[in-house]
Design an enzyme around this catalytic site. Structure first.
Site: not given
Ligand code: ADP
Length: 664
Positions: A64, A66-68, A70, A180
């Site tokens: 996925g 996120g803000g900063f 991937k 959050d």
């Molecule tokens: P944000 O803070 O914008 O939600 P993150 O960087 O925390 O972004 O996460 C981005 C994406 O990565 C999440 O929406 C999720 O799909 C995936 N992700 C984050 N952490 C995990 C994890 N521990 N296990 C599986 N997928 C994760």
């Protein structure tokens, strides 16, 4: 290539276009080369090494964005452990305040360790990126679940909220605010456990006067006090939790964001709609959490004590099918398919079999009587062997023909059958003390010997039955009592169940038992085994009124929430001693319920199959309810002589193992 052709073709008809076409084709070639170089580069960057330790990782698929960061699946090449890796290019955090934010998140997250918090493992950086290695949650987040499911059932909401609350309690005790809480930050692992993650906005709790009035970043579920720049406290996390609960149950957040100004007004006034479709306890709890004044909101401890949790069923586990399909919490099935894998392991046989044999060995070594029975049985073992061989042959020839009918048509088998039946009586009937009826047993028996006796009976049968894989033809149509519904509410009150004649029983945590008879007016109360006091619900002694209320609550809950599972019309005799639960026991595969007269029932969660063994007219009967809910009843003696399907035998072995476990 086709595109190039098109451009070249166009160029021949128009000079200007030819110029354009040529430059476009050059651009395309350049782009292609760039892409190839990039692909090669990214291929090599799939192997990432930590410069500080030399450890190598393989970057897998994207999880996925996120803000900063991937987020990628990343495997430690030495241990093969899979992580979720947040990869943040230095270019994305070039400004000092951005870099500080990431560093703060890392510093805070790496101190945390809790079952329901995403585990932080390691972080490092190379020339291009910062890498944060986290616990991998293979089922992504609650946001993904809700996107597919739209809404969740109340038991699921309780299941997830309890885990969030437990994580939040851990954080708040450490004076850490998450700030959050939202569905996208609740990650789900392979075993359907929830893990709170993303500490990007988390902060230390400050005294009211020192609180920062703003948050850099936008929490999803803003509370009135945060909007009003009064700072974020523990209560603001509780507000967000209220929004989460609302969203889980209704599929939309309480404060929609199409018109931001209006939304903020609604938040400030804590104004939202509460559909009547919600249960009254969930409505009350949401309203409590979404109190405008932070001081009016519940603490985390008050939350879990609320009726929504205290009076509703919370599954211990959820099957992974809950990611896409609403679970079916009827009868004995808290998790329909969840146990399939485990059951395959069980019925495939090795591990559990060893356990069974261990217990088996223990009992037989300790038990002279069993030893005697064994010795007696040896006398018939040769003829039994003969019968077994014949049975095997006949079964192959006759397909599913029952061994009982084989026995009927064979002179030799007839002889064996008679001889065996005598021995079987000894095993099967032998040792329920001196009692000739279940009512006498009430007074006579102790819990231990009820369990020992049925364990012995079942073991005798299993040890001596021929190894065939078909069911006997001789089946009975006897009516008997069995548990059609059950609720494990032992974290608060006790274990409740409904019998097929509509009697509702509760084995309370304090060790007493109460039954509400099918007339819904008569209560049988057992403070001890065999000591029955009979009351009407309206005239129960003062000290039992609380328990009577809980009993009625269980009855009501099962009536309202659990599917009927084959209840029979009830025939009332309120004075007769009745069936009541002595003990229940859960394994990860099945639930065992043992009753006062030696009746016991084992419900297998994963496929809804059930075994009920009861004693009727001095004979043990075994009923097997298969996956299609078809019920067949056999005399245990018939099973002992004729054998049964492997499917049933495996379950009988498992049931015995449970009985033995409870004896230990
Ligand atoms: P944000 O803070 O914008 O939600 P993150 O960087 O925390 O972004 O996460 C981005 C994406 O990565 C999440 O929406 C999720 O799909 C995936 N992700 C984050 N952490 C995990 C994890 N521990 N296990 C599986 N997928 C994760």
């Amino acid at each position: 290539m086709d595109l190039l052709k098109t451009i070249t073709h166009q160029s021949s008809s128009n000079h200007k276009m030819c110029e354009q076409g040529r430059s476009k084709s050059c651009e395309l070639k350049k782009k292609k080369n760039e892409e190839q170089t990039h692909a090669m580069a990214s291929e090599t960057s799939r192997i990432i090494s930590d410069p500080s330790t030399g450890k190598c990782y393989c970057r897998g698929r994207v999880l996925g964005k996120g803000g900063f960061a991937k987020c990628y699946e990343m495997t430690d090449l030495e241990t093969n452990k899979v992580y979720a890796a947040k990869i943040i290019p230095h270019s994305r955090v070039a400004k000092p305040h951005q870099r500080e934010k990431i560093e703060r998140e890392i510093e805070l997250h790496k101190t945390l360790q809790h079952k329901h918090v995403v585990q932080f493992y390691h972080h490092f950086e190379d020339q291009e990126n910062i890498y944060i290695l986290l616990e991998f949650c293979s089922r992504r987040s609650m946001a993904h679940v809700l996107k597919v499911r739209k809404v969740l059932t109340e038991p699921e909401v309780r299941y997830y909220l309890r885990q969030i609350i437990s994580a939040l309690k851990y954080l708040h005790e450490r004076e850490i605010l998450h700030r959050d809480l939202k569905l996208g930050n609740f990650f789900i692992n392979e075993g359907m456990e929830l893990k709170v993650g993303d500490f990007g906005l988390a902060a230390k709790l400050e005294p009211l006067e020192n609180r920062r009035r703003t948050i850099c970043g936008t929490p999803n579920y803003l509370s009135p006090e945060v909007l009003n720049k009064q700072g974020h406290g523990c209560e603001s996390d509780v507000w967000a939790l209220g929004c989460v609960m609302y969203t889980m149950l209704l599929g939309r957040p309480p404060f929609e964001t199409t018109n931001l100004k209006e939304t903020y007004r609604c938040i400030r006034e804590a104004r939202y709609t509460m559909p009547s479709s919600l249960s009254s306890s969930s409505k009350h709890l949401i309203a409590y959490m979404l109190s405008k004044n932070p001081q009016d909101r519940p603490t985390l401890d008050e939350l879990v004590q609320h009726d929504f949790f205290a009076q509703g069923f919370t599954p211990e586990r959820l099957p992974s099918s809950c990611c896409h399909t609403a679970p079916d919490f009827h009868l004995s099935s808290p998790a329909k398919n969840f146990f399939k894998k485990a059951a395959a392991a069980l019925f495939g046989g090795k591990k559990e079999k060893v356990k069974y044999l261990d217990g088996h060995h223990k009992l037989s070594k300790d038990d002279d009587e069993i030893f005697r029975l064994r010795r007696d049985l040896k006398r018939t073992s040769i003829s039994q062997q003969t019968l077994r061989q014949r049975t095997d042959e006949d079964c192959t020839v006759m397909g599913k023909a029952s061994t009982a009918s084989v026995v009927k048509h064979s002179g030799l088998a007839k002889e064996d059958s008679r001889q065996m039946k005598d021995t079987i009586r000894m095993i099967v009937r032998g040792t329920l003390g001196s009692c000739s009826s279940s009512s006498e047993c009430l007074e006579d028996s102790t819990m231990g010997n009820v369990a020992d006796t049925v364990a012995r009976v079942l073991r005798g049968c299993l040890e001596n039955m021929p190894e065939v894989d078909c069911m006997p033809k001789e089946q009975l149509n006897d009516a008997f009592q069995w548990v059609t519904k059950w609720v494990d509410y032992s974290n608060k009150y006790g274990f409740g169940y409904q019998l097929s004649d509509h009697t509702v029983g509760v084995l309370f945590n304090n060790g007493t038992h109460m039954s509400l008879l099918p007339d819904k007016k008569t209560v049988h109360y057992y403070a001890e085994l065999g000591q029955c006091s009979i009351y009407s619900t309206t005239e129960a002694p003062e000290h039992l009124i609380g328990q009577v209320t809980i009993l009625k609550y269980f009855a009501h809950y099962m009536e309202e929430n659990l599917m009927d599972g084959g209840d029979l019309p009830s025939i009332m005799d309120t004075s007769k001693p009745r069936l009541y639960l002595l003990q229940w026991l859960k394994s990860d595969q099945a639930l065992l319920m043992l009753f006062n007269d030696g009746t016991f029932q084992v419900n297998f969660y994963h496929d809804h199959t059930k075994i009920i063994v009861c004693n009727q007219n001095e004979e043990y009967l075994l009923t097997y309810i298969n996956e299609d809910r078809l019920s067949t009843t056999f005399r245990l003696t018939t099973l002992l002589m004729s054998g049964c399907s492997v499917e049933l035998k495996n379950r009988m072995e498992y049931a015995l193992n449970m009985l033995l476990q409870r004896c230990n």
